[in-house]
Design a protein around this motif. Structure first.
Motif, PDB file in Angstrom:
ATOM      1  N   CYS A   1      13.592 -92.764  35.861  1.00 50.64           N
ATOM      2  CA  CYS A   1      12.761 -93.936  35.611  1.00 50.64           C
ATOM      3  C   CYS A   1      11.497 -93.882  36.466  1.00 50.64           C
ATOM      4  N   GLU A   2      11.649 -93.430  37.696  1.00 49.83           N
ATOM      5  CA  GLU A   2      10.481 -93.276  38.570  1.00 49.83           C
ATOM      6  C   GLU A   2       9.547 -92.197  38.031  1.00 49.83           C
ATOM      7  N   ASP A   3      10.101 -91.134  37.457  1.00 46.52           N
ATOM      8  CA  ASP A   3       9.267 -90.104  36.834  1.00 46.52           C
ATOM      9  C   ASP A   3       8.441 -90.695  35.694  1.00 46.52           C
ATOM     10  N   VAL A   4       9.070 -91.540  34.887  1.00 49.58           N
ATOM     11  CA  VAL A   4       8.341 -92.212  33.804  1.00 49.58           C
ATOM     12  C   VAL A   4       7.233 -93.077  34.397  1.00 49.58           C
ATOM     13  N   ALA A   5       7.553 -93.811  35.450  1.00 45.64           N
ATOM     14  CA  ALA A   5       6.542 -94.661  36.093  1.00 45.64           C
ATOM     15  C   ALA A   5       5.363 -93.834  36.584  1.00 45.64           C
TER      16      ALA A   5
ATOM     17  N   LYS B   1       2.162-102.933  38.136  1.00 40.27           N
ATOM     18  CA  LYS B   1       3.159-103.753  38.812  1.00 40.27           C
ATOM     19  C   LYS B   1       4.566-103.344  38.377  1.00 40.27           C
ATOM     20  N   CYS B   2       4.750-103.103  37.074  1.00 39.69           N
ATOM     21  CA  CYS B   2       6.047-102.628  36.578  1.00 39.69           C
ATOM     22  C   CYS B   2       6.418-101.301  37.246  1.00 39.69           C
ATOM     23  N   CYS B   3       5.437-100.427  37.371  1.00 42.46           N
ATOM     24  CA  CYS B   3       5.680 -99.126  37.994  1.00 42.46           C
ATOM     25  C   CYS B   3       6.069 -99.281  39.464  1.00 42.46           C
ATOM     26  N   GLU B   4       5.413-100.208  40.153  1.00 41.60           N
ATOM     27  CA  GLU B   4       5.754-100.462  41.553  1.00 41.60           C
ATOM     28  C   GLU B   4       7.178-100.995  41.678  1.00 41.60           C
ATOM     29  N   GLU B   5       7.579-101.844  40.741  1.00 43.03           N
ATOM     30  CA  GLU B   5       8.941-102.383  40.760  1.00 43.03           C
ATOM     31  C   GLU B   5       9.967-101.277  40.522  1.00 43.03           C
ATOM     32  N   ILE B   6       9.643-100.336  39.649  1.00 39.96           N
ATOM     33  CA  ILE B   6      10.537 -99.195  39.421  1.00 39.96           C
ATOM     34  C   ILE B   6      10.672 -98.378  40.700  1.00 39.96           C
ATOM     35  N   ASP B   7       9.561 -98.133  41.362  1.00 40.81           N
ATOM     36  CA  ASP B   7       9.601 -97.385  42.633  1.00 40.81           C
ATOM     37  C   ASP B   7      10.479 -98.099  43.656  1.00 40.81           C
ATOM     38  N   ARG B   8      10.349 -99.414  43.728  1.00 41.64           N
ATOM     39  CA  ARG B   8      11.153-100.186  44.686  1.00 41.64           C
ATOM     40  C   ARG B   8      12.640-100.106  44.335  1.00 41.64           C
ATOM     41  N   LEU B   9      12.945-100.227  43.060  1.00 39.22           N
ATOM     42  CA  LEU B   9      14.344-100.163  42.632  1.00 39.22           C
ATOM     43  C   LEU B   9      14.944 -98.778  42.883  1.00 39.22           C
TER      44      LEU B   9
ATOM     45  N   ILE C   1       1.476 -87.457  26.602  1.00 36.90           N
ATOM     46  CA  ILE C   1       2.346 -87.975  25.540  1.00 36.90           C
ATOM     47  C   ILE C   1       3.666 -87.219  25.533  1.00 36.90           C
ATOM     48  N   HIS C   2       3.567 -85.903  25.584  1.00 36.74           N
ATOM     49  CA  HIS C   2       4.773 -85.071  25.572  1.00 36.74           C
ATOM     50  C   HIS C   2       5.622 -85.342  26.819  1.00 36.74           C
ATOM     51  N   GLN C   3       4.978 -85.434  27.958  1.00 39.84           N
ATOM     52  CA  GLN C   3       5.701 -85.671  29.207  1.00 39.84           C
ATOM     53  C   GLN C   3       6.363 -87.043  29.205  1.00 39.84           C
ATOM     54  N   LEU C   4       5.674 -88.040  28.693  1.00 33.79           N
ATOM     55  CA  LEU C   4       6.219 -89.395  28.678  1.00 33.79           C
ATOM     56  C   LEU C   4       7.467 -89.479  27.815  1.00 33.79           C
ATOM     57  N   ILE C   5       7.399 -88.984  26.588  1.00 28.11           N
ATOM     58  CA  ILE C   5       8.539 -89.131  25.684  1.00 28.11           C
ATOM     59  C   ILE C   5       9.723 -88.274  26.129  1.00 28.11           C
ATOM     60  N   THR C   6       9.472 -87.091  26.660  1.00 32.00           N
ATOM     61  CA  THR C   6      10.594 -86.244  27.088  1.00 32.00           C
ATOM     62  C   THR C   6      11.236 -86.779  28.370  1.00 32.00           C
ATOM     63  N   THR C   7      10.430 -87.344  29.257  1.00 34.17           N
ATOM     64  CA  THR C   7      10.985 -87.922  30.477  1.00 34.17           C
ATOM     65  C   THR C   7      11.777 -89.182  30.153  1.00 34.17           C
ATOM     66  N   MET C   8      11.287 -89.978  29.216  1.00 34.32           N
ATOM     67  CA  MET C   8      12.065 -91.122  28.749  1.00 34.32           C
ATOM     68  C   MET C   8      13.395 -90.662  28.159  1.00 34.32           C
ATOM     69  N   ASP C   9      13.363 -89.566  27.424  1.00 36.96           N
ATOM     70  CA  ASP C   9      14.592 -89.063  26.821  1.00 36.96           C
ATOM     71  C   ASP C   9      15.585 -88.609  27.882  1.00 36.96           C
ATOM     72  N   ASP C  10      15.077 -88.086  28.995  1.00 39.53           N
ATOM     73  CA  ASP C  10      15.956 -87.669  30.098  1.00 39.53           C
ATOM     74  C   ASP C  10      16.786 -88.841  30.626  1.00 39.53           C
ATOM     75  N   ILE C  11      16.212 -90.041  30.606  1.00 39.21           N
ATOM     76  CA  ILE C  11      16.933 -91.213  31.104  1.00 39.21           C
ATOM     77  C   ILE C  11      18.207 -91.430  30.297  1.00 39.21           C
ATOM     78  N   LEU C  12      18.074 -91.409  28.975  1.00 44.30           N
ATOM     79  CA  LEU C  12      19.242 -91.648  28.126  1.00 44.30           C
ATOM     80  C   LEU C  12      20.241 -90.503  28.207  1.00 44.30           C
ATOM     81  N   ASP C  13      19.749 -89.297  28.381  1.00 42.23           N
ATOM     82  CA  ASP C  13      20.669 -88.160  28.548  1.00 42.23           C
ATOM     83  C   ASP C  13      21.560 -88.380  29.772  1.00 42.23           C
ATOM     84  N   LEU C  14      20.978 -88.868  30.852  1.00 43.81           N
ATOM     85  CA  LEU C  14      21.751 -89.113  32.072  1.00 43.81           C
ATOM     86  C   LEU C  14      22.711 -90.282  31.896  1.00 43.81           C
ATOM     87  N   ILE C  15      22.272 -91.314  31.187  1.00 45.59           N
ATOM     88  CA  ILE C  15      23.168 -92.433  30.893  1.00 45.59           C
ATOM     89  C   ILE C  15      24.394 -91.930  30.133  1.00 45.59           C
TER      90      ILE C  15
END
Length: 208
Positions: free
Chosen positions: A193-197, A143-151, A78-92
């Protein structure tokens, strides 16, 4: 049996979804900002608002984690998921701030392409997170995770091509330095995003 439907104690899934909404909001603003390269301050302001809202959600999630006895899945996840998601917006936000800081006057088609890939990655993050409460939909989550990896792999290729072109064709050293930072930051968004996946895949494999 645990795997069919995860318990919802602590509003964790609602918070994940709310944060993912802010990620998508920020990524769309960034794609529009780089795509049109107009109204930069307005786009940056909206990205800042999304990032601040996401920070509050992250804080609320971590606070709730400490208060909740029964969690829907492993506390570290839970902690890893929410903090990694937060990293995405920090980079944006970092991209938007760098455009202003470096007084970037123009962008390349490759930067626009990377921003579009970032947006697509963020859309998939939102989709994967939305499916997490129901492990009957594990196949759809993966499948969503695989698409993130591909992107993310697509972003790697675009970044490499963009750098080769930049070093070969751009004679202004300052422009080279500015665009290299932007390319690197945009590609890093897809990395996060791949880290979140990867976190989501781990959750699914342990609980489906």
């Amino acid at each position: 049996m645990f795997g069919r439907l995860m318990p919802r104690e602590g509003r964790f899934f609602e918070l994940f979804n709310a944060h993912a909404e802010r990620i998508v909001e920020g990524s769309r603003e960034l794609a529009s900002m780089i795509g049109t390269f107009s109204e930069l301050d307005a786009h940056a302001h909206r990205i800042d608002n999304a990032e601040r809202a996401a920070d509050k959600i992250t804080h609320e999630t971590i606070t709730l984690l400490h208060k909740t006895f029964i969690t829907p899945f492993d506390r570290d996840q839970i902690h890893q998921l929410i903090t990694t998601m937060d990293d995405i917006l920090d980079l944006i936000q970092d991209v938007a701030e760098s455009i202003a800081l470096y007084d970037l006057r123009k962008v390349t088609p490759e930067a626009r392409q990377l921003a579009e890939i970032c947006q697509m990655c963020c859309d998939r993050v939102k989709s994967a997170v939305a499916l997490l409460p129901d492990m009957k939909r594990a196949e759809g989550i993966l499948k969503c995770c695989e698409e993130i990896d591909r992107l993310e792999s697509d972003a790697d290729r675009v970044q490499r091509s963009a750098l080769q072109k930049l070093f070969r064709e751009e004679n202004d050293l300052k422009q080279v330095m500015k665009l290299r930072v932007i390319y690197d930051l945009l590609e890093s968004i897809t990395d996060r995003c791949e880290d979140v996946a990867n976190v989501v895949e781990g959750i699914v494999l342990e609980n489906a």
